[in-house]
Design an enzyme around this catalytic site. Structure first.
Site, mmCIF file in Angstrom:
data_model
loop_
_atom_site.group_PDB
_atom_site.id
_atom_site.type_symbol
_atom_site.label_atom_id
_atom_site.label_comp_id
_atom_site.label_asym_id
_atom_site.label_seq_id
_atom_site.Cartn_x
_atom_site.Cartn_y
_atom_site.Cartn_z
ATOM 1 N N SER A 41 3.979 34.459 -3.458
ATOM 2 C CA SER A 41 4.951 33.845 -4.373
ATOM 3 C C SER A 41 4.578 34.021 -5.849
ATOM 4 O O SER A 41 5.463 34.160 -6.693
ATOM 5 C CB SER A 41 5.160 32.375 -4.036
ATOM 6 O OG SER A 41 3.937 31.697 -3.969
ATOM 7 N N CYS A 44 9.162 31.713 3.712
ATOM 8 C CA CYS A 44 7.740 31.619 3.371
ATOM 9 C C CYS A 44 7.536 31.628 1.852
ATOM 10 O O CYS A 44 7.908 30.664 1.208
ATOM 11 C CB CYS A 44 6.951 32.700 4.097
ATOM 12 S SG CYS A 44 5.224 32.233 4.263
ATOM 13 N N ARG A 65 2.092 24.531 -1.134
ATOM 14 C CA ARG A 65 1.820 25.953 -0.949
ATOM 15 C C ARG A 65 0.583 26.128 -0.076
ATOM 16 O O ARG A 65 -0.372 25.376 -0.206
ATOM 17 C CB ARG A 65 1.543 26.583 -2.319
ATOM 18 C CG ARG A 65 2.319 27.829 -2.557
ATOM 19 C CD ARG A 65 1.850 28.521 -3.815
ATOM 20 N NE ARG A 65 1.414 29.861 -3.469
ATOM 21 C CZ ARG A 65 0.597 30.582 -4.197
ATOM 22 N NH1 ARG A 65 0.089 30.114 -5.294
ATOM 23 N NH2 ARG A 65 0.274 31.781 -3.788
ATOM 24 N N ILE A 96 2.405 32.506 8.487
ATOM 25 C CA ILE A 96 1.286 33.234 7.871
ATOM 26 C C ILE A 96 0.969 32.575 6.530
ATOM 27 O O ILE A 96 1.786 32.626 5.604
ATOM 28 C CB ILE A 96 1.643 34.726 7.659
ATOM 29 C CG1 ILE A 96 2.047 35.378 8.986
ATOM 30 C CG2 ILE A 96 0.477 35.478 7.009
ATOM 31 C CD1 ILE A 96 2.724 36.735 8.840
ATOM 32 N N HIS A 152 8.249 33.221 9.175
ATOM 33 C CA HIS A 152 8.851 34.559 9.114
ATOM 34 C C HIS A 152 9.742 34.798 10.333
ATOM 35 O O HIS A 152 9.267 35.294 11.354
ATOM 36 C CB HIS A 152 7.746 35.626 9.109
ATOM 37 C CG HIS A 152 6.959 35.687 7.842
ATOM 38 N ND1 HIS A 152 7.161 36.644 6.868
ATOM 39 C CD2 HIS A 152 5.967 34.902 7.375
ATOM 40 C CE1 HIS A 152 6.331 36.447 5.872
ATOM 41 N NE2 HIS A 152 5.584 35.387 6.154
ATOM 42 N N GLU A 184 11.870 37.089 10.592
ATOM 43 C CA GLU A 184 12.119 38.537 10.678
ATOM 44 C C GLU A 184 10.998 39.274 11.421
ATOM 45 O O GLU A 184 11.126 40.451 11.707
ATOM 46 C CB GLU A 184 12.330 39.117 9.268
ATOM 47 C CG GLU A 184 11.061 39.374 8.444
ATOM 48 C CD GLU A 184 10.367 38.115 7.917
ATOM 49 O OE1 GLU A 184 10.830 36.993 8.186
ATOM 50 O OE2 GLU A 184 9.327 38.269 7.243
HETATM 51 N N1 GLN Z 1 1.043 31.538 0.878
HETATM 52 C C1 GLN Z 1 1.899 32.546 0.323
HETATM 53 C C2 GLN Z 1 2.405 32.145 -1.057
HETATM 54 O O1 GLN Z 1 2.536 31.001 -1.347
HETATM 55 C C3 GLN Z 1 3.095 32.784 1.228
HETATM 56 C C4 GLN Z 1 2.681 33.518 2.450
HETATM 57 C C5 GLN Z 1 3.795 34.275 3.100
HETATM 58 O O2 GLN Z 1 4.847 34.500 2.512
HETATM 59 N N2 GLN Z 1 3.548 34.701 4.307
HETATM 60 O O3 GLN Z 1 2.698 33.015 -1.828
#
Ligand code: GLN
Length: 197
Positions: free
Chosen positions: A59, A89, A116, A144, A180, A182
């Protein structure tokens, strides 16, 4: 005879193509017969879309690239027009209004406080089956370094949770999930989003 009413309208759905799981979203969208998926990098492309996916990835990196590509205000305007946005995510982190880590510039599209990497420290990655009332049961979900929704405004509908943490929510035209969808072969969540657009 074919009438207009029984022809399903084609929907053009974009995937923000700056960083992260872009191809996987495009492939899943392509598995739905009335959808034309496109990868989006420029704000001029937003005009032709019925909906936009902000994918998972990092992010902090995606938020920087949204600024560098002059997409910040155009994405907010796209949401204001009532067009569908689906943040998955890292995309959920970006769609929120607040986060526990302030290095991410958020778009503020849905009234949620995001923790987060909320699942990150104990379990880096896991897969589970979720029951999501408006969509279906036993839907596979891959987490993830996933965030969760620590707090949500009254207008936000919380759709499902893991260990008492909300991991999917919607507010009008904005849909977000911590995981996710996808990365599985089950496209029910994607269909739900496309039908909202
Ligand atoms: N932890 C990641 C973030 O905050 C997100 C992880 C993901 O998109 N799989 O950027």
């Amino acid at each position: 005879m074919t009438t207009i009413a029984n022809v399903k309208a084609n929907k053009i759905i974009g995937v923000l193509n700056l960083q992260g799981a872009v191809t996987e979203h495009l492939n899943m969208l392509a598995s739905i017969d009335f959808v034309s998926p496109i990868a989006v990098k420029k704000n001029e492309q937003l005009r032709q879309l019925d909906g936009l996916i902000i994918p998972g990835g990092e992010s902090t990196a995606i938020s920087r690239l949204i600024r560098q590509n002059d997409l910040f205000e155009p994405i907010q305007a796209f949401a204001k027009q009532g067009k569908g946005i689906f943040g998955t995510c890292a995309g959920l982190v970006l769609c929120g209004t607040e986060t526990s880590h302030n290095e991410v510039e958020q778009l503020g599209l849905i009234d949620i406080l995001v923790e987060r990497n909320g699942f990150g420290r104990q379990i880096n990655s896991f897969e589970t089956l979720l029951d999501i009332a408006p969509i279906g049961q036993q839907i596979p979900a891959v987490f993830i370094r996933a965030p969760y929704i620590a707090k949500a405004g009254k207008q936000v509908k919380q759709l499902t949770s893991v260990d008492n943490h909300c991991v999917m929510a919607e507010q009008d035209n904005i849909l977000v999930c911590s995981f996710h969808p996808e990365l599985t072969t089950d496209n029910r969540i994607m269909r739900y989003f496309v039908e909202k657009c």
